[in-house]
Design a protein around this motif. Sequence first.
Motif, short mmCIF file in Angstrom:
data_model
loop_
_atom_site.label_atom_id
_atom_site.label_comp_id
_atom_site.label_asym_id
_atom_site.label_seq_id
_atom_site.Cartn_x
_atom_site.Cartn_y
_atom_site.Cartn_z
N PHE A 1 12.41 -8.78 -40.03
CA PHE A 1 13.34 -7.71 -39.64
C PHE A 1 13.02 -7.38 -38.19
N GLU B 1 1.80 1.83 -40.61
CA GLU B 1 1.50 0.41 -40.88
C GLU B 1 0.81 -0.19 -39.66
N GLU C 1 -0.60 -3.15 -37.49
CA GLU C 1 -0.25 -4.58 -37.44
C GLU C 1 -0.77 -5.22 -36.16
MG MG Z 1 5.42 -3.56 -41.06
#
Ligand code: MG
Length: 297
Positions: A112, A139, A141
């Motif tokens: 996405f 989140e 990352e």
């Molecule tokens: Mg993510």
Amino acid sequence: MRLATVAIGGERHIGVVERDDVRIVSRHPEIPADMVELIEGGTPLLDRLREILAVDGGSLPCLPLGEATLLAPIPRPRKNVFAVGLNYFRHVQEGAGYRGEEAKRPDWPVFFSKAPTTVIGPGAPIPRDSRVSVDWDWEVELGVVIGQGGRDIPAEQARSHIFGYTIINDVSVRDLQRRHGGQFFRGKSIDGTCPMGPWIVTADEIAPDQSLRLSLAVNDVVKQDGETSQMIFPVHDIIAHLSLGMTLEPGDVIATGTPDGVGYTRTPPEFLQPGDVVEARISGVGVLRNQVVEKES
Ligand code: MG
């Protein structure tokens, strides 16, 4: 090398972070002030920068890191930030558990994107807009920055297309993420939901098989703690899949997925509140710290 975008008196500059200082290398006439331009210069320009630092780096201005205003290393990517969902199995499991479903390893990476207007820098407030939602989640990352562009890049050649690595907090507005037909874009593209930084560590500093520890804490309480070796699709495979039929360009950014420990699957669910301090940390890269602030309407 650690390359930061630094704001000085309304201008953007590129700085090289040296321990507790940042040297403003774009004060040198051969070094651009824009990170994407520097990346487009490829290996020759990076080598020239190293040479300049070695020969007369001392003549370039230097700021204490603590006094410098760092922006996101790429403050405005020229296209959306690419992102991979469900790339750590324990994160797949926690999501499936929340929905009462069986966890299934994805056969193909889930892609996405996040709009360029999501990007904010280290230390910038995360503008939680409670009129939009109160389900703001975190989140951590590993962010991959593309150097040399290309399409149909085989996994075996992907390393030569990586300029460097940064940290991304893929802040996710969960109710919006779920209610728009099951695609993630809407809930992932709210303004200010892509803290990025604090800088880019160039690819030569990370060995290809090196596992990086990534963790995230909210108000000093550790919520996520994983290793990049746990990725279902490793970075080189992600680049191969993403570039199949689609050109990647210098300065494109890919968020490579998050380990388990997000807020919405907890009992009871936890979401970011105004005042919360979120620290995303990746070994060998650094710490990305942002505070959640209620957006004024
Ligand atoms: Mg993510």
